[in-house]
Design an enzyme around this catalytic site. Structure first.
Site, PDB file in Angstrom:
ATOM      1  N   ASN A  71       1.140  -1.065   0.322  1.00  0.00           N
ATOM      2  CA  ASN A  71      -0.107   0.236   0.519  1.00  0.00           C
ATOM      3  C   ASN A  71       0.588   0.631   0.189  1.00  0.00           C
ATOM      4  O   ASN A  71       0.997   1.855   0.911  1.00  0.00           O
ATOM      5  CB  ASN A  71      -0.694  -0.599   1.034  1.00  0.00           C
ATOM      6  CG  ASN A  71      -1.759   1.236   1.400  1.00  0.00           C
ATOM      7  OD1 ASN A  71      -1.727   1.834   0.698  1.00  0.00           O
ATOM      8  ND2 ASN A  71      -2.740   1.667   2.368  1.00  0.00           N
ATOM      9  N   LYS A  96       0.223   4.581  -0.308  1.00  0.00           N
ATOM     10  CA  LYS A  96      -0.606   5.505   0.199  1.00  0.00           C
ATOM     11  C   LYS A  96      -0.552   7.214  -0.822  1.00  0.00           C
ATOM     12  O   LYS A  96       0.180   6.360  -1.806  1.00  0.00           O
ATOM     13  CB  LYS A  96      -0.612   5.452   1.461  1.00  0.00           C
ATOM     14  CG  LYS A  96      -0.152   4.221   1.983  1.00  0.00           C
ATOM     15  CD  LYS A  96      -0.186   4.731   3.897  1.00  0.00           C
ATOM     16  CE  LYS A  96      -0.740   3.501   4.598  1.00  0.00           C
ATOM     17  NZ  LYS A  96      -0.530   3.463   6.372  1.00  0.00           N
ATOM     18  N   HIS A 101      -9.642   1.517   3.883  1.00  0.00           N
ATOM     19  CA  HIS A 101      -8.644   1.225   5.246  1.00  0.00           C
ATOM     20  C   HIS A 101      -9.181   3.166   5.907  1.00  0.00           C
ATOM     21  O   HIS A 101      -9.959   4.107   5.659  1.00  0.00           O
ATOM     22  CB  HIS A 101      -7.841   2.647   4.058  1.00  0.00           C
ATOM     23  CG  HIS A 101      -6.819   2.238   4.175  1.00  0.00           C
ATOM     24  ND1 HIS A 101      -5.686   3.219   5.643  1.00  0.00           N
ATOM     25  CD2 HIS A 101      -5.666   1.460   5.317  1.00  0.00           C
ATOM     26  CE1 HIS A 101      -4.507   3.173   6.153  1.00  0.00           C
ATOM     27  NE2 HIS A 101      -4.407   1.343   5.628  1.00  0.00           N
ATOM     28  N   GLU A 141      -6.302  -4.183  10.507  1.00  0.00           N
ATOM     29  CA  GLU A 141      -5.664  -3.332  10.811  1.00  0.00           C
ATOM     30  C   GLU A 141      -5.806  -2.152  12.098  1.00  0.00           C
ATOM     31  O   GLU A 141      -5.992  -1.561  12.112  1.00  0.00           O
ATOM     32  CB  GLU A 141      -4.937  -2.344   9.737  1.00  0.00           C
ATOM     33  CG  GLU A 141      -4.815  -2.920   8.252  1.00  0.00           C
ATOM     34  CD  GLU A 141      -4.195  -1.872   7.213  1.00  0.00           C
ATOM     35  OE1 GLU A 141      -2.920  -1.984   7.383  1.00  0.00           O
ATOM     36  OE2 GLU A 141      -4.519  -0.721   6.812  1.00  0.00           O
TER      37      GLU A 141
HETATM   38  P1  PGA Z   1       2.447   0.555   7.734  1.00  0.00           P
HETATM   39  O1  PGA Z   1       0.849   0.792   7.090  1.00  0.00           O
HETATM   40  O2  PGA Z   1       2.659  -0.550   7.569  1.00  0.00           O
HETATM   41  O3  PGA Z   1       3.130   1.791   7.415  1.00  0.00           O
HETATM   42  O4  PGA Z   1       1.964   0.754   9.443  1.00  0.00           O
HETATM   43  C1  PGA Z   1       0.029  -0.055   6.988  1.00  0.00           C
HETATM   44  C2  PGA Z   1      -1.232   0.502   5.931  1.00  0.00           C
HETATM   45  O5  PGA Z   1      -1.772   1.021   6.655  1.00  0.00           O
HETATM   46  O6  PGA Z   1      -2.238  -0.361   5.703  1.00  0.00           O
END
Ligand code: PGA
Length: 235
Positions: free
Chosen positions: A7, A9, A83, A149
């Site tokens: 991901n 983002k 998300h 998550e």
């Molecule tokens: P992270 O993010 O691995 O940076 O904690 C995971 C996510 O938000 O899907």
């Protein structure tokens, strides 16, 4: 091998994409969720591709959104829905999430429903609500994957303890089995990296949704190496 969902983002600049693509390993268990504008960079290169969001509406006069049908027509096969960052910045509620999942699955995408609690006290009541309401229109659960998550672990650098991941993943799997008499993939997300992959590789999750660590292709390669010996068959 367990799945690795990357991901990105809202990260990476256009000039960084060539280097990223050059170094990103290929693996059938890898799914890349780039920023929407970069999806075309990954097409035709042998990667499974996902979108970080999908519209709850059908194609037409909806400025700035992207429909499930459009994604599918481009060669995208997965989409994240719900998300925690999207829920927060778009004040998104379960009703909208349910519609997005309906659109996505009707168009042949696998929707990855992200769920997670803010505090431990509310954990199972929140997860129950998110599953029940988010999956309102789902009849066959194998068209939806679940990514658990916990909000406190996202971006914190510290993953949830393996025992707690196992307990929650098991609970989610049992809930789904009871309701749908069918199984689907249930993933864990929240600060997974090459540092904790070794410890987490035999947990009960079918894979990991990775944010920060997914931005570095060398880090992805290390995670794949660790996970190559983990269970779970490809489908
Ligand atoms: P992270 O993010 O691995 O940076 O904690 C995971 C996510 O938000 O899907």
């Amino acid at each position: 091998m367990k799945y690795l969902l990357l991901n990105h983002k809202m990260n990476l600049l256009a000039f960084q994409m060539a280097n990223y693509l050059d170094k990103l390993p290929h693996n059938p268990h890898l799914v890349v969720f780039p920023s929407a504008i970069y999806i075309p960079y990954f097409l035709g290169k042998g990667y499974r591709i996902g979108s970080q969001d999908v519209s709850s509406r059908k194609m037409g006069a909806v400025t700035s959104e992207v429909s499930a049908e459009q994604l599918k027509s481009l060669g995208v096969s997965y989409c994240l829905v719900g998300h925690s960052e999207w829920r927060k910045y778009h004040f998104e509620e379960e009703k909208e999430i349910a519609k997005k999942i309906e659109e996505a699955t009707n168009s042949g995408l696998i929707a990855v429903l992200c769920i997670g609690e803010e505090t431990k006290e509310e954990k199972y009541s929140i997860l129950t609500k998110q599953l029940e309401e988010g999956l309102k229109f789902v009849e066959k659960i194998d068209t939806v994957w679940i990514a658990y998550e916990p909000l406190a672990n996202i971006g914190s650098g510290i993953a949830l303890a393996k025992e707690e991941i196992n307990e929650t993943i098991l609970w989610i799997k049992e809930e789904l089995k009871r309701k749908y008499q069918q199984e689907t993939k249930v993933l864990y997300g929240g600060s997974v990296s090459s540092k904790n992959c070794h410890d987490l590789k035999d947990c009960l999750a079918d894979g990991f949704l990775v944010g920060n660590a997914s931005l570095n292709p060398e880090e992805v390669e290390k995670m794949i190496k660790e996970l190559e010996t983990s269970g779970e068959n490809i489908s």
